[in-house]
Design a protein around this motif. Structure first.
Motif, short mmCIF file in Angstrom:
data_model
loop_
_atom_site.label_atom_id
_atom_site.label_comp_id
_atom_site.label_asym_id
_atom_site.label_seq_id
_atom_site.Cartn_x
_atom_site.Cartn_y
_atom_site.Cartn_z
N ASP A 35 48.85 -36.22 -50.86
CA ASP A 35 49.22 -36.89 -52.11
C ASP A 35 48.01 -37.09 -53.02
O ASP A 35 48.07 -36.78 -54.21
N VAL A 36 46.91 -37.61 -52.45
CA VAL A 36 45.73 -37.85 -53.29
C VAL A 36 45.20 -36.51 -53.80
O VAL A 36 44.82 -36.38 -54.97
N TYR A 37 45.22 -35.53 -52.94
CA TYR A 37 44.73 -34.22 -53.30
C TYR A 37 45.48 -33.68 -54.53
O TYR A 37 44.89 -33.17 -55.47
N ARG A 38 46.80 -33.85 -54.50
CA ARG A 38 47.61 -33.41 -55.64
C ARG A 38 47.25 -34.15 -56.91
O ARG A 38 47.16 -33.57 -57.98
N SER A 39 47.08 -35.47 -56.78
CA SER A 39 46.74 -36.25 -57.97
C SER A 39 45.33 -35.91 -58.45
O SER A 39 45.08 -35.86 -59.65
N VAL A 40 44.43 -35.68 -57.51
CA VAL A 40 43.05 -35.35 -57.87
C VAL A 40 43.01 -34.07 -58.69
O VAL A 40 42.28 -33.97 -59.68
N SER A 41 43.84 -33.11 -58.31
CA SER A 41 43.78 -31.82 -58.99
C SER A 41 44.20 -31.92 -60.46
O SER A 41 44.01 -30.99 -61.23
N LYS A 47 37.00 -39.93 -62.26
CA LYS A 47 38.21 -40.10 -61.47
C LYS A 47 38.32 -38.99 -60.42
O LYS A 47 38.69 -39.21 -59.27
N LEU A 48 37.96 -37.80 -60.84
CA LEU A 48 37.99 -36.66 -59.93
C LEU A 48 37.02 -36.88 -58.76
O LEU A 48 37.38 -36.69 -57.59
N GLU A 49 35.81 -37.31 -59.10
CA GLU A 49 34.80 -37.52 -58.06
C GLU A 49 35.24 -38.61 -57.08
O GLU A 49 35.14 -38.45 -55.87
N GLU A 50 35.73 -39.70 -57.64
CA GLU A 50 36.20 -40.80 -56.77
C GLU A 50 37.37 -40.35 -55.89
O GLU A 50 37.46 -40.71 -54.72
N GLY A 51 38.26 -39.57 -56.48
CA GLY A 51 39.41 -39.08 -55.73
C GLY A 51 38.98 -38.22 -54.55
O GLY A 51 39.50 -38.34 -53.45
N LYS A 52 37.99 -37.36 -54.79
CA LYS A 52 37.49 -36.51 -53.71
C LYS A 52 36.89 -37.35 -52.59
O LYS A 52 37.03 -37.04 -51.41
N GLU A 53 36.22 -38.43 -52.99
CA GLU A 53 35.61 -39.33 -52.01
C GLU A 53 36.71 -39.99 -51.14
O GLU A 53 36.57 -40.12 -49.92
N ILE A 54 37.80 -40.37 -51.79
CA ILE A 54 38.90 -40.99 -51.06
C ILE A 54 39.50 -39.99 -50.06
O ILE A 54 39.77 -40.33 -48.90
N VAL A 55 39.67 -38.75 -50.51
CA VAL A 55 40.18 -37.71 -49.60
C VAL A 55 39.26 -37.59 -48.38
O VAL A 55 39.71 -37.50 -47.23
N LYS A 56 37.97 -37.63 -48.63
CA LYS A 56 36.99 -37.54 -47.53
C LYS A 56 37.15 -38.68 -46.54
O LYS A 56 37.13 -38.50 -45.33
N GLN A 57 37.30 -39.88 -47.11
CA GLN A 57 37.43 -41.06 -46.24
C GLN A 57 38.71 -41.00 -45.40
O GLN A 57 38.71 -41.35 -44.22
#
Ligand code: F6P
Ligand code: MG
Length: 477
Positions: A35-41, A47-57
């Motif tokens: 889900d986050v991956y889809r929103s990040v794209s 926002k993109l950078e933070e989103g990637k960080e969340i995916v990592k976590q």
């Protein structure tokens, strides 16, 4: 604060705790990553950078879970419960994922996911389960329409019989509304990892409900009705002093279940069994589908404007070869608007109130409520009845402990039971091992039914799939 009876742990290979840890949580967290991956794209910049960080976590947490690593302390996101969670981890001597009380671990799972978002700037209020909640609610369309039409007919009958209500008919109606509300819980999204959409739809219609009546193992709805009826009569007698008769509904899931809860709330107000309804919700996304305030708002707007809600395909449904959703008929739209108008006028008059509280997402059971959230405990004493929806609320009421299934419900809920001053009515479809209030021998009988247990009779499989239910009342006298 906790009962002496041991709690289920994720190390219990024969319980649903183990299966949940091994099979269900990885699926849920993978869904969150997707889900986050889809929103990040669809974002850029910070926002993109933070989103990637969340995916990592999220990915790291999934790894730790699947490799049975130690459960790390939660990062401080500024809320007071973080200290409670981390204290509990210390008390448990920093356990690993597969050797920890199930209830605590599952709360930690969702609380930790929340810290990833809460600690970001751009994603702080993002609901990682929102897509899933919305699209499942849309797929329950036929049951939603059926109930909307039923409710409208009922209201017309209630209005025409107001002068001479028949108490028997009133009780039958009360039971029916509560049973609708009960079975609305069979369909929480965290179980979707084992059920299909088709299964869910089968669980929601009125036919399914009638067929399931005999699956309610303890049914205290009659006594609950009596409590409300008595309060109503004494208010009539002693008015105006006892005018406020409030019912609390401790909500569980958004979507279809919230919809049926709201229909129950409207019915309780319309019938005069209550004068105020307080709906208790979570403050952030929890156990996939639990209600947060935004879900309440989006449900009301779907009822107010059902055409755009039901007739516009969601982005993930927008496949070229998919048939467009069928158009709503005029009567269907009117039925939904009728519910919307009823609810919004109750809301505007202050009779229907949504009240989130941080305690609902703490890691411990409700045995701790009087100590950890005395304000909430006192607040609940102000009502004539509290209705606790769903499996998790039931597990928390009973501290998720391995009670003998014949233990009285009132005993299993400890400080929420005798002398608490709170009338507790649990409406629960069974999706976990903890069960109380059964007749002696019932558990054995259910285990012997097909699929009820394993070959050694150790597992309580019958209680895992939402097929059986309990309507248990404890009067807090
Ligand atoms: O995974 C634990 C659990 O309590 C399940 O047993 C249940 O499927 C789910 O979480 C939540 O159910 P509910 O939405 O009814 O509280
Ligand atoms: Mg839930």
């Amino acid at each position: 604060l906790d009962p002496e009876t041991r709690q289920y742990t994720t190390a219990d290979k024969d319980s649903f705790a183990y299966i949940t840890t091994r099979d269900r949580w990885p699926v849920i967290i993978t869904g969150a990553i997707d889900d986050v991956y889809r929103s990040v794209s669809r974002t850029e910049g910070d926002k993109l950078e933070e989103g990637k960080e969340i995916v990592k976590q999220l990915t790291a947490m999934k790894y730790e879970l699947q490799h049975d690593r130690k459960m790390v302390p939660l990062q401080d996101d500024g809320q007071t419960d973080i200290a409670l969670y981390n204290k509990e981890l210390e008390k448990l001597k920093h356990p690993t994922w597969f050797n920890v009380p199930w209830l605590f671990a599952e709360c930690y799972f969702y609380r930790r996911i929340q810290t990833f978002f809460a600690l970001s700037i751009q994603w702080a209020t993002y609901d990682v389960f929102s897509r899933q909640k919305l699209s499942t609610f849309r797929s329950s369309r036929s049951a939603v329409l059926e109930l909307a039409s039923h409710y409208r007919t009922l209201r017309e009958q209630l209005t025409s019989h107001k002068s001479s209500p028949d108490p028997n008919a009133e009780e039958v109606l009360f039971r029916e509304m509560c049973e609708i509300c009960l079975w609305g819980n069979a369909t929480d999204l965290s179980l979707l990892t084992s059920l299909s959409y088709e299964d869910i739809q089968k669980l929601q219609g009125s036919e399914a409900r009638k067929a399931s009546e005999s699956n309610i193992l303890t049914n205290d709805l009659g006594s609950a009705f009596e409590v409300l009826q008595k309060a109503k009569e004494s208010a009539k007698r002693d008015a105006p002093f006892l005018q406020d008769r409030r019912i609390d509904i401790v909500l569980d899931n958004a979507g279809f279940e919230l919809y049926v809860d709201l229909v129950l709330a409207a019915y309780l107000l319309d019938s005069g069994l209550a004068t105020t309804i307080i709906l208790h919700a979570k403050k952030f996304p929890w156990f996939v589908s639990d209600v947060i305030p935004a879900d309440f708002a989006s449900l009301l707007s779907a009822l107010a404007a059902p055409k755009p809600f039901y007739e516009t395909p969601l982005d993930d449904e927008n496949l070229a070869d998919a048939a467009p959703p069928p158009a709503l008929e005029l009567k269907e739209i009117e039925d939904l608007n009728f519910i919307f108008q009823t609810l919004s006028s109750h809301h505007a008059e202050g009779k229907l109130i949504l009240r989130p509280h941080p305690f609902w997402t703490y890691g411990g059971s409700f045995w701790r409520m009087h100590a950890e959230a005395p304000d909430l405990y006192e607040d609940l004493k102000g009502g004539i009845l509290s209705i606790w929806k769903g499996d998790l609320n039931y597990r928390k009421l009973c501290a998720d402990a391995d009670w003998d299934p014949a233990t009285p419900f009132q005993e299993a809920i400890g400080p929420m039971g005798k002398n608490s001053g709170i009338n507790v009515l649990a409406l629960r479809t069974c999706k976990a091992d903890v069960v109380t209030g059964l007749k002696k021998g019932d558990d054995e009988r259910l285990k012997e039914m097909e699929g009820g247990s394993d070959e050694f009779g150790k597992q309580r499989k019958w209680a895992w799939g939402g097929k059986w239910a309990l309507c248990s009342l404890s009067q807090g006298k």
